[in-house]
Scaffold this motif. Structure first.
Motif, PDB file in Angstrom:
ATOM      1  N   ALA A  83       0.738  -1.263   0.042  1.00  0.00           N
ATOM      2  CA  ALA A  83      -0.240  -0.034   0.392  1.00  0.00           C
ATOM      3  C   ALA A  83       0.472   1.564   0.032  1.00  0.00           C
ATOM      4  CB  ALA A  83      -1.092   0.170   1.323  1.00  0.00           C
ATOM      5  N   GLY A 142      -3.501  -0.456  -4.480  1.00  0.00           N
ATOM      6  CA  GLY A 142      -3.885  -0.021  -5.779  1.00  0.00           C
ATOM      7  C   GLY A 142      -4.128  -1.056  -6.419  1.00  0.00           C
ATOM      8  N   LEU A 143      -5.241  -1.329  -7.363  1.00  0.00           N
ATOM      9  CA  LEU A 143      -4.514  -2.781  -7.543  1.00  0.00           C
ATOM     10  C   LEU A 143      -3.730  -2.658  -9.017  1.00  0.00           C
ATOM     11  CD1 LEU A 143      -7.899  -4.691  -7.209  1.00  0.00           C
ATOM     12  CD2 LEU A 143      -5.660  -4.619  -5.674  1.00  0.00           C
ATOM     13  N   ASP A 190      -5.573 -12.468  -2.103  1.00  0.00           N
ATOM     14  CA  ASP A 190      -7.109 -11.893  -2.081  1.00  0.00           C
ATOM     15  C   ASP A 190      -7.275 -10.874  -2.383  1.00  0.00           C
ATOM     16  OD1 ASP A 190      -9.618 -12.266  -1.991  1.00  0.00           O
ATOM     17  OD2 ASP A 190      -9.660 -11.566   0.071  1.00  0.00           O
ATOM     18  N   PRO A 191      -7.599 -10.272  -4.114  1.00  0.00           N
ATOM     19  CA  PRO A 191      -7.831  -9.091  -4.954  1.00  0.00           C
ATOM     20  C   PRO A 191      -9.291  -7.941  -3.671  1.00  0.00           C
ATOM     21  CG  PRO A 191      -7.829 -10.498  -6.703  1.00  0.00           C
ATOM     22  CD  PRO A 191      -8.119 -11.172  -4.961  1.00  0.00           C
ATOM     23  N   ARG A 192      -9.712  -8.774  -2.806  1.00  0.00           N
ATOM     24  CA  ARG A 192     -10.834  -8.191  -2.171  1.00  0.00           C
ATOM     25  C   ARG A 192     -10.075  -7.424  -0.986  1.00  0.00           C
ATOM     26  NH1 ARG A 192     -16.433  -9.020  -2.826  1.00  0.00           N
ATOM     27  NH2 ARG A 192     -16.566 -10.032  -4.773  1.00  0.00           N
ATOM     28  N   ALA A 193      -9.275  -8.262  -0.138  1.00  0.00           N
ATOM     29  CA  ALA A 193      -8.731  -7.366   1.034  1.00  0.00           C
ATOM     30  C   ALA A 193      -7.325  -7.203   0.498  1.00  0.00           C
ATOM     31  CB  ALA A 193      -7.891  -9.013   1.472  1.00  0.00           C
ATOM     32  N   ARG A 217      -7.523  -4.929  -1.426  1.00  0.00           N
ATOM     33  CA  ARG A 217      -7.615  -2.746  -1.981  1.00  0.00           C
ATOM     34  C   ARG A 217      -8.636  -3.265  -0.956  1.00  0.00           C
ATOM     35  NH1 ARG A 217     -12.720  -3.004  -6.169  1.00  0.00           N
ATOM     36  NH2 ARG A 217     -13.700  -3.932  -4.929  1.00  0.00           N
ATOM     37  N   ARG A 218      -8.993  -3.755   0.229  1.00  0.00           N
ATOM     38  CA  ARG A 218      -9.381  -3.572   1.779  1.00  0.00           C
ATOM     39  C   ARG A 218      -8.701  -2.199   2.186  1.00  0.00           C
ATOM     40  NH1 ARG A 218     -13.747  -5.595   5.258  1.00  0.00           N
ATOM     41  NH2 ARG A 218     -11.636  -6.362   6.564  1.00  0.00           N
ATOM     42  N   ALA A 219      -6.604  -3.145   2.106  1.00  0.00           N
ATOM     43  CA  ALA A 219      -5.860  -2.824   2.409  1.00  0.00           C
ATOM     44  C   ALA A 219      -5.340  -1.638   1.988  1.00  0.00           C
ATOM     45  CB  ALA A 219      -4.561  -3.506   2.683  1.00  0.00           C
ATOM     46  N   GLY A 220      -6.115  -0.914   1.443  1.00  0.00           N
ATOM     47  CA  GLY A 220      -5.432   0.299   0.426  1.00  0.00           C
ATOM     48  C   GLY A 220      -4.660  -0.160  -0.400  1.00  0.00           C
TER      49      GLY A 220
END
Lengths: 489, 230
Positions: free
Chosen positions: B76, B105-106, B95-98, B100-103
């Protein structure tokens, strides 16, 4: 003032054979009239044309013969068009081995015609077409004559047109044999002598053919310029010569095909984005295999590795006789970077890396992670990776948030055995021995996509097991099966 | 000296870790006076973020020990600075969701899923040579035989130094030995279940190896299962 360039290949079957096998260049080579090798086949191109193989070998024992490859001739012709299209979009595919280029508007790229001519020769060499004859003139007829006369490389200006045409031999116009004999009888041997005869007189004695010859001898074109519609289809093929049943040998043959393909793409300033490999089998059947690339690339070893990986997954059952590869072109992106951000690799470097990584890890294993628009928690997909444009990062300049828990996904979700009461898990068997659930949160019910085949209905739990791991556990409501799909970390 | 190092008020000398810790008597804990978790994490990782470093960081720990969350944090930070991040994922556990939750930028993160350990090492080297500022190598489940060769790590270390990038190794054990610039051992202290809700994890991160500073420092970190408000 119109200017036209002409690209001419004297012996296209020979040039095609040398393009497929560059090591044959400069050696005595004859091309047979049939696609099969036979001792009684007649040589139609190259050395000893008109003789059979036996007759030619009697004269020249070290003669190399190759069967006629229509595939190779077609590819060579398309490569010739690619060379022409690399300097101007207005190109006419006049005949096999003959292409015209309208030079109107190319002055910005090539200030001098000599520079243009050299560029065309170099690019033709780059795609494996050698020798090629190039000529430039005010009309297509003049340009073709300039290309064919004394090996080409001639530039004819309009003011010196008469002087140039005057001394050229008559056979450069390819007249019919009967017409040529009659003209020779009249002592007409050069274009200058032919041009001095009035057209109506020639028409009276030689008919339409005579008029055509007279007009061409004056440097006139018989028809308007007919541009060929631009095509962005890149195909290359080869006939293996013998049935290939081994992947190693097939990859070797494939390397040559891909090398020629990438050379053509490079001349057009493009790169391969997708490959379609078509194999003709010994029984006459066909086998197709599609290779999608993470990023456009021109690296032959990378492409060979990817095709090989793809063929290892599903290969044909029979030996292969013919290979054809069709490339979907893509352009290598350019990017303007931010002055105040750290230096990044260029899109071309990145594309090369992505392609190499794909060759290493397999197709579909490299890309940017993406979250699908679904309520499924275990859904993740891979998408094409590209450098984000400057200033578009969603997290740039944003303060980092408080640290959040990560999840290590288990793919595919691991089926587990669960003991419990009233639908609440108490013990979980992940491996050999059941583990006690020390703490539990849930259930949270998630269901969705009920309109399709991928419908799901699950009860999710977060559980801490006696092995000190905290897991995400779910129960499939349809069949009461239990799965672990992640570990919090 | 502490004030000069920016650590004034943050270090309490002599407070041991819990008795069940294997490192118990050797380490001290750093407790932020503000109690802000991000302060503690950033204090731990700040010297190892940013370009022109040439660092090999090893994050080792068991199940639910928070090592992946630390790697997310580094990713991040790199993405927030506009740098490219490569994630070599041998166990296919990202895990892309996790993320993204961690901030993170995918869009600037390249996810590579090799199937063999050798391919994972080669992929990391390729990413480093291309100019990725941060390369995370998740080597859980890697073939030990391939990792036990010194040549592997000397080669990777050279690539890291030449690229002046940061490489993070994620695993359950220490694998690259003396090639690591920083070795962090993470351990779950407790899981936070409150009234039927899973709130997060309390983990401790201990610096086991440090080429540029002291070792033995322990950090308590709260990893929240919820996103910060707003």
């Amino acid at each position: 003032m119109a200017r036209v360039a002409c690209l001419f290949i004297l012996d296209l079957p020979l040039a095609a054979a040398c393009r497929a096998e560059p090591e044959l260049r400069g050696k005595p080579l004859g091309i047979l009239e049939s696609p099969r090798y036979g001792r009684d086949e007649t040589i139609i191109a190259g050395w000893m044309r008109g003789l059979t193989v036996v007759q030619a070998r009697a004269v020249k024992p070290d003669l190399i013969v190759r069967p006629l490859s229509m595939e190779g001739i077609q590819s060579a012709q398309e490569a010739l068009l690619d060379v022409a299209s690399s300097v101007s979009p207005r190109v006419e595919d006049a005949a096999p081995g003959l292409t015209y280029i309208d030079l109107d508007g190319t002055q910005a790229l090539f200030p001098t015609e000599r520079g243009l001519l050299t560029a065309l020769e170099t690019r033709a060499r780059d795609v494996g077409l050698e020798p090629i004859q190039v000529g430039i003139g005010p009309t297509r007829t003049t340009a073709a004559l300039a290309a064919r006369d004394r090996g080409g490389g001639t530039i004819v200006q309009r003011k010196e047109l008469q002087r140039f045409l005057h001394a050229l031999p008559l056979d450069l116009l390819d007249p019919e044999e009967e017409t040529l004999d009659r003209l020779t009888l009249w002592s007409v041997r050069t274009l200058g002598q032919l041009a001095r005869i009035p057209i109506h007189a020639l028409g009276t004695r030689l008919g339409k053919e005579g008029v055509r010859l007279a007009r061409r001898a004056r440097g006139e074109d018989l028809s308007p310029f007919r541009p060929t519609p631009p095509r962005l289809r890149f195909e290359e093929g080869t006939e293996c010569g013998y049935p290939v049943g081994n992947l190693e040998a097939l990859a070797f043959q494939m390397r040559g095909v891909l090398d020629r393909l990438t050379r053509r793409l490079r001349v057009r300033g493009l790169a391969a984005r997708e490959l379609l490999v078509e194999l003709t089998l010994q029984s006459g059947g066909h086998f197709e295999c599609k290779v999608e690339l993470g990023a456009p690339t021109l690296e032959v070893p990378v492409l060979v590795s990817l095709v090989r990986l793809s063929l290892e997954k599903s290969s044909p059952d029979e030996p292969v006789e013919r290979i054809r590869v069709i490339a979907t072109p893509g352009s290598v992106e350019t990017a303007q970077f931010d002055l105040f951000l750290p230096p990044l690799p260029t899109p071309a470097e990145l594309a090369m890396t992505v392609a190499r990584l794909e060759a290493l890890c397999g197709p579909g294993q490299v890309g940017a992670p993406g979250c699908s628009d679904t309520h499924r928690l275990d859904e993740a997909h891979m998408q094409a990776f590209s450098i984000p444009p400057a200033g578009t990062s969603s997290v740039r300049d944003a303060p980092l948030q408080r640290p959040t828990l990560a999840l290590r996904a288990l793919r595919p979700p691991r089926a587990v055995r669960v003991w419990g009461q009233e639908g609440l898990p108490e013990r979980v068997q992940l491996s050999e021995h059941p583990l006690q659930i020390l703490s539990r949160a849930g259930p949270w019910r998630l269901f969705g996509e009920w309109w399709g085949e991928r419908r799901f209905a699950r009860d999710y739990f977060d559980v801490e097991l006696s092995d000190s791991g905290v897991y995400r556990l779910y129960r499939n409501l349809e069949d009461e099966s239990w799965f672990v799909d992640g570990i919090y970390d | 000296m502490l004030q000069k190092a920016g650590l004034a008020g943050q270090v309490q000398v002599g407070v041991p870790l819990p008795a069940d810790s294997s490192q118990s008597q050797r380490f001290q804990r750093v407790i932020s006076p503000l109690g802000a978790e991000e302060d503690r994490l950033d204090h731990l990782l700040r010297p190892f973020q940013g370009r022109n470093r040439g660092r090999l960081i090893e994050l080792e720990g068991g199940l639910s020990s928070g090592r992946t969350a630390l790697a997310y944090r580094l990713a991040a930070g790199a993405r927030a600075r506009g740098e490219l991040v490569g994630w070599v994922d041998l166990p296919n556990a990202l895990d892309p969701r996790a993320l993204r939750r961690a901030g993170v930028g995918l869009e600037g993160l390249l996810w590579v899923r090799p199937t063999r350990t050798r391919a994972a090492l080669r992929a990391a080297e390729l990413l480093l040579r291309t100019g990725f500022a941060l390369v995370v190598m998740d080597l859980e489940g890697a073939a030990r035989r391939a990792l036990e060769q010194t040549a592997v790590w000397s080669r990777l270390w050279r690539a890291v130094r030449e690229a002046r990038s940061t490489t993070v190794l994620l695993g359950t054990n220490r694998i690259c030995g003396s090639f690591a610039t920083l070795g962090i051992y993470t351990k779950k202290s407790c899981s936070l279940f409150d009234r039927g809700l899973f709130e997060g994890l309390e983990v401790s991160a201990i610096i086991e190896r440090n080429r540029t500073g002291p070792t033995g420092t322990g950090y308590d970190i709260h990893l929240s299962h919820r996103l910060a408000p707003g």
